[in-house]
Structures are given as structure tokens and as C-alpha cells.
Design a protein around this motif. Sequence first.
Motif, PDB file in Angstrom:
ATOM      1  N   UNK A  30       9.114   8.169   1.827  1.00 39.65           N
ATOM      2  CA  UNK A  30       8.300   9.376   1.681  1.00 39.65           C
ATOM      3  C   UNK A  30       7.590   9.719   2.982  1.00 39.65           C
ATOM      4  N   UNK A  31       7.244   8.686   3.755  1.00 48.27           N
ATOM      5  CA  UNK A  31       6.489   8.903   4.986  1.00 48.27           C
ATOM      6  C   UNK A  31       7.332   9.518   6.098  1.00 48.27           C
ATOM      7  N   UNK A  32       8.639   9.604   5.906  1.00 47.87           N
ATOM      8  CA  UNK A  32       9.482  10.141   6.978  1.00 47.87           C
ATOM      9  C   UNK A  32       9.119  11.573   7.327  1.00 47.87           C
ATOM     10  N   UNK A  33       8.498  12.299   6.387  1.00 46.39           N
ATOM     11  CA  UNK A  33       8.058  13.664   6.670  1.00 46.39           C
ATOM     12  C   UNK A  33       6.830  13.702   7.565  1.00 46.39           C
ATOM     13  N   UNK A  34       6.151  12.567   7.659  1.00 46.44           N
ATOM     14  CA  UNK A  34       4.896  12.514   8.402  1.00 46.44           C
ATOM     15  C   UNK A  34       4.913  11.588   9.608  1.00 46.44           C
ATOM     16  N   UNK A  35       5.777  10.576   9.587  1.00 44.68           N
ATOM     17  CA  UNK A  35       5.709   9.588  10.666  1.00 44.68           C
ATOM     18  C   UNK A  35       6.992   8.779  10.750  1.00 44.68           C
ATOM     19  N   UNK A  36       7.416   8.398  11.982  1.00 47.46           N
ATOM     20  CA  UNK A  36       8.561   7.503  12.127  1.00 47.46           C
ATOM     21  C   UNK A  36       8.224   6.058  11.783  1.00 47.46           C
ATOM     22  N   UNK A  37       6.950   5.766  11.509  1.00 45.46           N
ATOM     23  CA  UNK A  37       6.535   4.392  11.224  1.00 45.46           C
ATOM     24  C   UNK A  37       7.193   3.834   9.970  1.00 45.46           C
ATOM     25  N   UNK A  38       7.648   4.713   9.080  1.00 49.78           N
ATOM     26  CA  UNK A  38       8.223   4.218   7.835  1.00 49.78           C
ATOM     27  C   UNK A  38       9.489   3.387   8.081  1.00 49.78           C
ATOM     28  N   UNK A  39      10.104   3.542   9.252  1.00 48.93           N
ATOM     29  CA  UNK A  39      11.317   2.797   9.576  1.00 48.93           C
ATOM     30  C   UNK A  39      11.018   1.363   9.999  1.00 48.93           C
ATOM     31  N   UNK A  40       9.748   1.087  10.259  1.00 46.53           N
ATOM     32  CA  UNK A  40       9.356  -0.259  10.696  1.00 46.53           C
ATOM     33  C   UNK A  40       9.745  -1.274   9.626  1.00 46.53           C
ATOM     34  N   UNK A  41      10.454  -2.329  10.038  1.00 45.90           N
ATOM     35  CA  UNK A  41      10.903  -3.340   9.082  1.00 45.90           C
ATOM     36  C   UNK A  41       9.740  -4.054   8.406  1.00 45.90           C
ATOM     37  N   UNK A  42       8.557  -4.041   9.053  1.00 41.20           N
ATOM     38  CA  UNK A  42       7.390  -4.701   8.477  1.00 41.20           C
ATOM     39  C   UNK A  42       6.633  -3.797   7.516  1.00 41.20           C
ATOM     40  N   UNK A  43       7.033  -2.540   7.439  1.00 40.09           N
ATOM     41  CA  UNK A  43       6.374  -1.597   6.549  1.00 40.09           C
ATOM     42  C   UNK A  43       6.717  -1.940   5.100  1.00 40.09           C
ATOM     43  N   UNK A  44       5.712  -2.084   4.234  1.00 41.44           N
ATOM     44  CA  UNK A  44       6.004  -2.378   2.822  1.00 41.44           C
ATOM     45  C   UNK A  44       6.912  -1.314   2.213  1.00 41.44           C
ATOM     46  N   UNK A  45       7.706  -1.713   1.241  1.00 43.36           N
ATOM     47  CA  UNK A  45       8.600  -0.760   0.585  1.00 43.36           C
ATOM     48  C   UNK A  45       7.832   0.273  -0.224  1.00 43.36           C
ATOM     49  N   UNK A  46       6.622  -0.109  -0.664  1.00 44.88           N
ATOM     50  CA  UNK A  46       5.773   0.817  -1.409  1.00 44.88           C
ATOM     51  C   UNK A  46       4.463   1.031  -0.661  1.00 44.88           C
ATOM     52  N   UNK A  47       4.070   2.300  -0.556  1.00 44.73           N
ATOM     53  CA  UNK A  47       2.865   2.685   0.183  1.00 44.73           C
ATOM     54  C   UNK A  47       1.845   3.237  -0.803  1.00 44.73           C
ATOM     55  N   UNK A  48       0.642   2.686  -0.763  1.00 40.73           N
ATOM     56  CA  UNK A  48      -0.398   3.150  -1.672  1.00 40.73           C
ATOM     57  C   UNK A  48      -0.920   4.512  -1.199  1.00 40.73           C
ATOM     58  N   UNK A  49      -1.174   5.389  -2.168  1.00 41.23           N
ATOM     59  CA  UNK A  49      -1.701   6.714  -1.855  1.00 41.23           C
ATOM     60  C   UNK A  49      -2.822   7.040  -2.827  1.00 41.23           C
ATOM     61  N   UNK A  50      -3.888   7.608  -2.299  1.00 42.50           N
ATOM     62  CA  UNK A  50      -5.060   7.940  -3.098  1.00 42.50           C
ATOM     63  C   UNK A  50      -5.929   8.887  -2.270  1.00 42.50           C
ATOM     64  N   UNK A  51      -6.867   9.554  -2.923  1.00 40.08           N
ATOM     65  CA  UNK A  51      -7.788  10.441  -2.216  1.00 40.08           C
ATOM     66  C   UNK A  51      -8.920   9.608  -1.614  1.00 40.08           C
ATOM     67  N   UNK A  52      -9.147   9.770  -0.308  1.00 46.07           N
ATOM     68  CA  UNK A  52     -10.182   9.010   0.404  1.00 46.07           C
ATOM     69  C   UNK A  52     -11.311   9.944   0.817  1.00 46.07           C
ATOM     70  N   UNK A  53     -12.541   9.515   0.559  1.00 45.02           N
ATOM     71  CA  UNK A  53     -13.723  10.301   0.938  1.00 45.02           C
ATOM     72  C   UNK A  53     -14.564   9.481   1.912  1.00 45.02           C
ATOM     73  N   UNK A  54     -14.927  10.126   3.001  1.00 44.91           N
ATOM     74  CA  UNK A  54     -15.781   9.515   4.017  1.00 44.91           C
ATOM     75  C   UNK A  54     -17.140  10.212   3.963  1.00 44.91           C
ATOM     76  N   UNK A  55     -18.171   9.486   3.585  1.00 45.65           N
ATOM     77  CA  UNK A  55     -19.519  10.062   3.484  1.00 45.65           C
ATOM     78  C   UNK A  55     -20.313   9.677   4.724  1.00 45.65           C
ATOM     79  N   UNK A  56     -21.067  10.635   5.220  1.00 47.98           N
ATOM     80  CA  UNK A  56     -21.847  10.410   6.429  1.00 47.98           C
ATOM     81  C   UNK A  56     -23.327  10.256   6.069  1.00 47.98           C
ATOM     82  N   UNK A  57     -24.040   9.509   6.925  1.00 51.34           N
ATOM     83  CA  UNK A  57     -25.481   9.346   6.724  1.00 51.34           C
ATOM     84  C   UNK A  57     -26.162  10.689   6.847  1.00 51.34           C
TER      85      UNK A  57
END
Length: 238
Positions: free
Chosen positions: A208-235
Motif C-alpha cells: 500500500x505504501x508504494x503510492x507514498x514511498x519506495x521504503x515499502x520495498x525494504x526487506x526489513x519492512x514488516x508485511x503489515x503496516x499499522x495505520x491510525x489517526x495521529x494527533x499532536x497537541x502543543x503546549x
Amino acid sequence: MEDRKNILILFFIVFMTICCNDTQSLQNEKKVFIKQLDFGYKEYFVCYDKDTSQCSCIFSPDRDYGLCVKLYRSPNEKYFFRYIDKDENDTTAFGGFKKPREKIFRSPTSAEMINEIKQCLSVASKKYNLNKLYHFSFRLSYWCDVAIQTSEILEKENKLNVIKHADIDKALEKTSLKDSLMNIFGCYGKTIKKIVCYELITLLRKEYLKNYSPLYKDSHCPNEIVDVEVFVYFDDTH
């Protein structure tokens, strides 16, 4: 005659050098585009000459909390072009959601994406007080190297089968995400209060990551990639 020939050759070399430099300069030219969306939202994104980036920063002022910024990334859709129908060979004028895309947008590396966000913030700072920034959010899969790092950590801890939000939060603390965020937002006096994930957790095939990055071809890349909404809150600003 020989001298004249040498002069002509020298002139041609100088001329071609200038042309090549001008062409290279044009190719490297970057510009931030801005689109007013519904309900006061604004979309900022970078174009490299005529090549539009996949990434957009959506700015949405919140009356109760402050300014919020959402990173949006798509290989072939962008709000800016929703009502535009022009030359498909030029992604800066590519026709929105009207028909299937034959030419995808430019896929930046994580380092390029960070620089694009910084460029968008720089332009947006002329309209918004970024010192009032409340939170920054994105899908984890949009930030490919961090998504891969997070998945590697969860895989080593045998937590990819049953994943909890708290597990992802702890894994994110061990990635390069916080340093990258401070590189982006630190110059506006922001410090990070917390980084947390919400919403549905999904596992994506690494392809799925091939649309965003060539890193998905890395042999060390897990076969499954976790995806979720991330929120960064600032002070809060003092």
C-alpha cells in the motif's frame, strides 16, 4: 578561420550552459498554492515547477481551541482541483475528482515532506498566528518512515495481532517523529504536550505504501503496516 571556429564553439558551449542552468532552475522552482475551501478551511500545498506534491496542509481555525492543521496526502486527488478540468500532463492543473487520473502527483520523501510542511507554514504564518496552533494531525501511513518504524517496534513486541491505541502511542515515542515535529514547529515557539492516536486502527499490506514511498520495498519492512489517526497537541502559549 580556425580562430573563428574556436570562438563559435566557445559561444555554443556558453549558450548551452546558460540554457541548462535556466532549465535546472525552472525544474527546481517551488511554489506554495493556496485554496479557500468550504467553512473557512484553507489548503496549502507545494508545486515543483509543474509537478504537484501529494501532500496538503489543511488549516482550520477552531473558535474554542485555536488553530488546527491537518496533513492530507493522496496520490491522485486534491481539493484544490475539484472544479478544474485542464491539461492532464500538468498536475498543477489536473482535474480534481471528475474522472480517473492517469498521472499521479509527486510523491515526496519524508525529508521533502517535512520541508513542504515548513514551506506551507511559512506562507500560512502571514495569515495565521502559528503561536496559537492547537494541534496537528495526520494518518500514520502518510508519514511512511514513521509508520514503518512504529510497525517494526510493534512487531518485535508481538503486538501487531492485537493492537491497542496505548501500544501505538508508546511505539511512536521510540520513533523519529517527535524530532521531526520539533524541526517543523520549533521555530514558531511550539513545544509538544503529547502525541496520541485515535479512531479505527487498521493494518495495511506494505505494498500500500508504494503510492507514498519506495521504503515499502525494504526487506526489513514488516508485511503489515499499522495505520491510525495521529494527533499532536502543543503546549499552551504563555
